[in-house]
Write a protein that holds these residues in place. Structure first.
Motif, PDB file in Angstrom:
ATOM      1  N   GLU A  64       6.597  15.369  -4.273  1.00  0.00           N
ATOM      2  CA  GLU A  64       5.683  16.259  -4.183  1.00  0.00           C
ATOM      3  C   GLU A  64       4.607  15.989  -2.943  1.00  0.00           C
ATOM      4  O   GLU A  64       4.155  16.921  -2.166  1.00  0.00           O
ATOM      5  N   ALA A  65       4.162  14.719  -2.908  1.00  0.00           N
ATOM      6  CA  ALA A  65       3.313  14.345  -1.783  1.00  0.00           C
ATOM      7  C   ALA A  65       3.870  14.522  -0.435  1.00  0.00           C
ATOM      8  O   ALA A  65       3.359  14.875   0.324  1.00  0.00           O
ATOM      9  N   ARG A  66       5.294  14.497  -0.184  1.00  0.00           N
ATOM     10  CA  ARG A  66       5.712  14.579   1.048  1.00  0.00           C
ATOM     11  C   ARG A  66       5.394  16.173   1.770  1.00  0.00           C
ATOM     12  O   ARG A  66       5.017  16.002   2.845  1.00  0.00           O
ATOM     13  N   ASP A  94       6.616   9.826   5.566  1.00  0.00           N
ATOM     14  CA  ASP A  94       6.034   9.633   6.788  1.00  0.00           C
ATOM     15  C   ASP A  94       4.513   9.703   6.702  1.00  0.00           C
ATOM     16  O   ASP A  94       3.961   9.971   8.106  1.00  0.00           O
ATOM     17  N   ILE A  95       4.008   9.349   5.827  1.00  0.00           N
ATOM     18  CA  ILE A  95       2.365   9.229   5.751  1.00  0.00           C
ATOM     19  C   ILE A  95       2.132   7.873   5.365  1.00  0.00           C
ATOM     20  O   ILE A  95       2.794   7.138   4.611  1.00  0.00           O
ATOM     21  N   PRO A  96       0.774   7.339   5.416  1.00  0.00           N
ATOM     22  CA  PRO A  96       0.191   6.041   5.138  1.00  0.00           C
ATOM     23  C   PRO A  96       0.512   5.951   3.601  1.00  0.00           C
ATOM     24  O   PRO A  96       0.413   6.864   2.789  1.00  0.00           O
ATOM     25  N   VAL A  97       0.951   4.891   3.249  1.00  0.00           N
ATOM     26  CA  VAL A  97       1.146   4.273   1.749  1.00  0.00           C
ATOM     27  C   VAL A  97       0.472   2.975   1.406  1.00  0.00           C
ATOM     28  O   VAL A  97       0.851   2.126   2.257  1.00  0.00           O
ATOM     29  N   ILE A  98      -0.533   2.994   0.725  1.00  0.00           N
ATOM     30  CA  ILE A  98      -1.416   1.913   0.224  1.00  0.00           C
ATOM     31  C   ILE A  98      -0.745   1.570  -1.162  1.00  0.00           C
ATOM     32  O   ILE A  98      -1.083   2.134  -2.186  1.00  0.00           O
ATOM     33  N   GLU A  99      -0.410   0.339  -1.373  1.00  0.00           N
ATOM     34  CA  GLU A  99      -0.191  -0.227  -2.602  1.00  0.00           C
ATOM     35  C   GLU A  99      -1.316  -0.867  -3.180  1.00  0.00           C
ATOM     36  O   GLU A  99      -1.882  -1.665  -2.405  1.00  0.00           O
ATOM     37  N   CYS A 100      -1.750  -0.759  -4.197  1.00  0.00           N
ATOM     38  CA  CYS A 100      -2.978  -1.033  -4.866  1.00  0.00           C
ATOM     39  C   CYS A 100      -2.725  -1.896  -6.176  1.00  0.00           C
ATOM     40  O   CYS A 100      -1.926  -1.258  -7.173  1.00  0.00           O
ATOM     41  N   HIS A 101      -3.210  -3.044  -6.313  1.00  0.00           N
ATOM     42  CA  HIS A 101      -3.158  -3.565  -7.824  1.00  0.00           C
ATOM     43  C   HIS A 101      -4.819  -4.241  -8.129  1.00  0.00           C
ATOM     44  O   HIS A 101      -5.378  -4.606  -7.274  1.00  0.00           O
ATOM     45  N   LEU A 102      -5.135  -4.066  -9.370  1.00  0.00           N
ATOM     46  CA  LEU A 102      -6.293  -4.653  -9.994  1.00  0.00           C
ATOM     47  C   LEU A 102      -6.396  -6.025  -9.889  1.00  0.00           C
ATOM     48  O   LEU A 102      -7.338  -6.706  -9.411  1.00  0.00           O
ATOM     49  N   SER A 103      -5.172  -6.629 -10.243  1.00  0.00           N
ATOM     50  CA  SER A 103      -5.163  -8.097 -10.190  1.00  0.00           C
ATOM     51  C   SER A 103      -4.368  -8.581  -9.124  1.00  0.00           C
ATOM     52  O   SER A 103      -3.926  -7.871  -8.252  1.00  0.00           O
TER      53      SER A 103
END
Length: 154
Positions: A64-66, A94-103
């Motif tokens: 959907e985000a595409r 084809d957009i920026p993707v940020i992987e995020c983790h609390l730990s």
């Protein structure tokens, strides 16, 4: 609102239990608290904030985000280490993707040290607790605006 103002923030399994589950690792803030931090980090952007315990639903949201988002922030939680499906879906963006983790997964058990998601991520933020989400949203918005040729507002 232009496409560059829509940031998807997707959260994987068990994150609905933040504040209750292993607070010594994940903290005492709830997912609702983190959603509020994300919205405050980019007040002029539309934040689409979602959580699912189901891999296929996360894949559907990435698809959907595409067509709607200019950037995506994802905390894939346990799917980080297991999901080729998430990797394949993220590789279609084809957009920026940020992987995020609390730990900090690199400082935890051996099996947590490998991320399939990182193979498709523009950047990774980990180990900063809820503050990492704020940084991820700001970075995603800035990268999206830079790609669109606009100035970063946050």
């Amino acid at each position: 609102m232009a496409r560059s103002d829509i940031i998807y923030v997707l959260n994987g399994p068990n994150l609905n239990l933040l504040g209750q589950r292993e607070p010594e690792i994940y903290g005492r803030q709830t997912l609702s608290d983190i959603e509020a931090l994300c919205r405050a980090a980019a007040p002029d952007a539309e934040i689409v904030f979602r959580q699912s315990n189901h891999e296929g639903e996360l894949v559907d949201w990435i698809h959907e985000a595409r067509g709607k988002a200019s950037a995506l922030v994802i905390n894939p939680a346990a799917f980080t280490h297991t999901s080729v499906a998430l990797l394949d879906a993220l590789k279609t963006l084809d957009i920026p993707v940020i992987e995020c983790h609390l730990s900090n997964p690199a400082a935890r058990e051996e099996f947590r040290r490998h991320s399939y998601v990182s193979l498709a991520a523009t950047g990774v933020i980990s180990g900063l607790g809820p503050h990492g989400y704020e940084l991820a949203v700001r970075a995603a918005l800035r990268l999206a605006q830079e790609r669109a040729g606009g100035s970063a507002r946050s």
